[in-house]
Design an enzyme around this catalytic site. Structure first.
Site, PDB file in Angstrom:
ATOM      1  N   GLU A 282      -4.254  13.469  -5.938  1.00 12.16           N
ATOM      2  CA  GLU A 282      -5.156  13.248  -7.485  1.00 12.16           C
ATOM      3  C   GLU A 282      -6.505  14.072  -7.439  1.00 12.16           C
ATOM      4  O   GLU A 282      -6.627  14.343  -8.685  1.00 12.16           O
ATOM      5  CB  GLU A 282      -5.577  11.998  -6.945  1.00 12.16           C
ATOM      6  CG  GLU A 282      -4.446  11.176  -7.447  1.00 12.16           C
ATOM      7  CD  GLU A 282      -4.694   9.286  -8.245  1.00 12.16           C
ATOM      8  OE1 GLU A 282      -3.570   8.567  -8.869  1.00 12.16           O
ATOM      9  OE2 GLU A 282      -5.512   9.039  -8.257  1.00 12.16           O
ATOM     10  N   HIS A 303      13.117  12.945  14.044  1.00 13.53           N
ATOM     11  CA  HIS A 303      14.085  12.681  14.027  1.00 13.53           C
ATOM     12  C   HIS A 303      14.743  12.396  12.407  1.00 13.53           C
ATOM     13  O   HIS A 303      15.513  11.922  11.871  1.00 13.53           O
ATOM     14  CB  HIS A 303      14.595  11.447  14.696  1.00 13.53           C
ATOM     15  CG  HIS A 303      13.891  11.498  15.732  1.00 13.53           C
ATOM     16  ND1 HIS A 303      15.153  11.367  16.712  1.00 13.53           N
ATOM     17  CD2 HIS A 303      13.163  11.078  16.563  1.00 13.53           C
ATOM     18  CE1 HIS A 303      14.575  11.575  18.329  1.00 13.53           C
ATOM     19  NE2 HIS A 303      13.047  11.411  18.293  1.00 13.53           N
ATOM     20  N   LYS A 417       1.245   6.208 -17.357  1.00 11.90           N
ATOM     21  CA  LYS A 417       1.147   4.875 -18.674  1.00 11.90           C
ATOM     22  C   LYS A 417       0.932   4.927 -19.754  1.00 11.90           C
ATOM     23  O   LYS A 417       1.083   3.891 -20.417  1.00 11.90           O
ATOM     24  CB  LYS A 417      -0.259   4.534 -18.045  1.00 11.90           C
ATOM     25  CG  LYS A 417      -0.830   4.527 -16.325  1.00 11.90           C
ATOM     26  CD  LYS A 417      -2.614   4.091 -16.315  1.00 11.90           C
ATOM     27  CE  LYS A 417      -2.575   4.524 -15.029  1.00 11.90           C
ATOM     28  NZ  LYS A 417      -4.594   4.301 -14.933  1.00 11.90           N
TER      29      LYS A 417
HETATM   30  O1  PA5 Z   1      -8.366   7.572  -7.512  1.00 16.74           O
HETATM   31  C1  PA5 Z   1      -8.179   6.546  -8.233  1.00 16.74           C
HETATM   32  O2  PA5 Z   1      -8.828   6.499  -9.582  1.00 16.74           O
HETATM   33  C2  PA5 Z   1      -7.087   6.128  -9.125  1.00 16.74           C
HETATM   34  O3  PA5 Z   1      -5.516   6.112  -7.218  1.00 16.74           O
HETATM   35  C3  PA5 Z   1      -7.245   4.195  -8.880  1.00 16.74           C
HETATM   36  O4  PA5 Z   1      -7.638   4.069  -7.440  1.00 16.74           O
HETATM   37  C4  PA5 Z   1      -6.109   3.715  -9.389  1.00 16.74           C
HETATM   38  O5  PA5 Z   1      -6.053   4.928 -10.720  1.00 16.74           O
HETATM   39  C5  PA5 Z   1      -6.433   2.492  -9.564  1.00 16.74           C
HETATM   40  O6  PA5 Z   1      -7.571   2.412 -10.649  1.00 16.74           O
HETATM   41  P1  PA5 Z   1      -8.027   0.818 -10.788  1.00 16.74           P
HETATM   42  O7  PA5 Z   1      -8.663   0.832  -9.456  1.00 16.74           O
HETATM   43  O8  PA5 Z   1      -9.179   1.257 -12.044  1.00 16.74           O
HETATM   44  O9  PA5 Z   1      -7.139  -0.187 -11.075  1.00 16.74           O
END
Ligand code: PA5
Length: 426
Positions: A282, A303, A417
């Site tokens: 990310e 494996h 989303k």
């Molecule tokens: O690293 C990030 O920002 C994302 O992976 C969030 O943690 C994830 O989308 C969950 O978001 P939230 O904590 O707002 O529910």
């Protein structure tokens, strides 16, 4: 620091012209931009301050709530992405797993599978359970739906004040639905600091509260993380090792290796590798750039993808986690009949065999033309895992800077989303 994380690249990487002084200089300067808070997205660097801000008041507050939930049969942690993976990693790796006094830790909110939720619902039948809802934004649909379902399950069995005692939120200090509900319903709520993004939040209450409930020594995790922070700040060993990792992986990327496979020979490390995968995926994968992070559990995956690693297309490099001083606790017994011809191993600890598998694999992969980086940690204990987390957070932020991206945003995650909400007529 007692015990360090060290990084060693194989000869192929060292001899590569790419990991030259130039790469090390650029990695160093990227890391300095992180420490000096002078790079892109520097309003998101609050994770560096989490260990120094962890004082006895923060511990006592966590302990108060952990004790209350600790008497229950089960605690369901609701969250996804950065609000889930690091937490599950710590609990999987460091909890005893057989502590009959600690509640069973379960997870929800990280998927939208009706079948999986239904299974969990049946598993919770007759159990005295509580819920920790973790969401920085408080608006993420997967945890929000799971919490709604769990809350209605609780409502079938408990009254409002009993539900409030069994529920905890971990969210933004001011905004979002969870913060609002906590005020209106009198539910305990912990902060994820504004300046800490989801995937950099495991050392905040996001990871620390569930870890404490699971019987983990969180002070030691924080001590390990603080030592890495101080070493980076003072340009000590951690600074050099992080620079080495950042330089080597960026050099490999520029040489055309677009995939990093991170492998470990500790089965319990699986979720920690998934945490690493999310952290780097990310943070770096944007603007058409970034190494694609893949985790591998060895020997299991020898494996499956082992064949590919050995002889397939070499568009990847491998990073291998090596645990120095693993705990030796399971001795292979002798067997009179010796049908399996394993008596030559009798009396050895299974970790001895695991270590030979690791060394044999590293040699085979390097002989097969794989560029390999070894990251060595000193045992799997709270302290070393705290070091590992902070090490990787710094490495990820510096790698992102070296790549020229902002390692703290995730604009692409919004696209699915948006489509989903459109399809749901939201
Ligand atoms: O690293 C990030 O920002 C994302 O992976 C969030 O943690 C994830 O989308 C969950 O978001 P939230 O904590 O707002 O529910």
């Amino acid at each position: 620091m007692n015990g360090q994380i060290t990084v060693k690249a194989c000869n192929e990487i060292y001899s590569s012209e790419k990991v030259s002084v130039d790469y090390r200089d650029r990695a160093e300067s990227a890391l300095l931009d992180v420490v000096n808070r002078s790079g892109k997205g520097n309003e998101w660097l609050g994770w560096m301050d989490v260990p120094s801000g962890f004082d006895s008041d923060s511990y006592n507050e966590l302990e108060r709530v952990a004790k209350r939930l600790g008497v229950l049969d089960a605690v369901v942690i609701v969250g996804i992405g950065g609000s889930y993976l690091g937490t599950r990693a710590l609990v999987t790796l460091l909890s005893d797993g057989v502590d009959r006094d600690a509640p069973e830790i379960m997870y929800a909110g990280y998927h939208l599978s009706g079948r999986a939720f239904d299974k969990m619902k049946r598993k919770l039948e007759g159990k005295d359970f509580g819920v920790i809802v973790i969401s920085k934004s408080g608006t993420t649909i997967e945890p929000a739906i799971s919490y709604r379902l769990l809350n209605s399950l609780m409502a079938e069995r408990f009254n409002d004040s009993e539900i409030a005692l069994r529920t905890v939120y971990i969210t933004d200090p001011e905004d979002g639905a969870l913060r609002k509900m906590s005020t209106e319903k009198g539910i305990d709520c912990f902060d994820i600091p504004k300046s800490v993004g989801g995937r950099y939040s495991v050392l905040t209450p996001v990871g620390m509260l569930p870890a404490l409930i699971a019987g983990i020594d969180i002070k030691e995790i924080i001590r390990g993380a603080a030592d890495v922070y101080n070493s980076v700040k003072n340009r000590g060993e951690a600074f050099n090792n992080i620079t080495e990792y950042v330089a080597a992986r960026n050099a490999m990327y520029d040489e055309g290796k677009k995939i990093e496979i991170f492998g470990s020979f500790d089965a319990d490390f699986s979720y920690m590798l998934k945490w690493w995968q999310q952290l780097f995926g990310e943070s770096e994968g944007k603007e058409g750039k970034g190494l694609f992070p893949v985790s591998a559990d060895f020997t299991t995956d020898l494996h499956s993808i082992g064949q590919f690693i050995q002889q397939g297309d070499k568009s990847f490099f491998e990073t291998m986690l090596v645990v120095d001083n693993p705990e030796n606790c399971v001795t292979i017994p002798p067997d009179e009949s010796d049908y399996d011809k394993l008596n030559y191993l009798a009396g050895n600890d299974i970790e001895f065999v695991n270590r030979q598998a690791l060394e044999g694999t590293c040699k085979a992969h390097v002989d097969g033309g794989v560029s390999l980086i070894r990251i060595e940690i000193n045992g799997v204990k709270e302290y070393s895992i705290g070091q590992f987390v902070m090490f990787m957070q710094f490495a990820c932020a510096a790698s992102g800077y070296m790549l020229g991206v902002n390692p703290f945003d995730q604009p692409g995650v919004e696209d699915y989303k948006r489509n989903m909400k459109h399809l749901l007529n939201c």
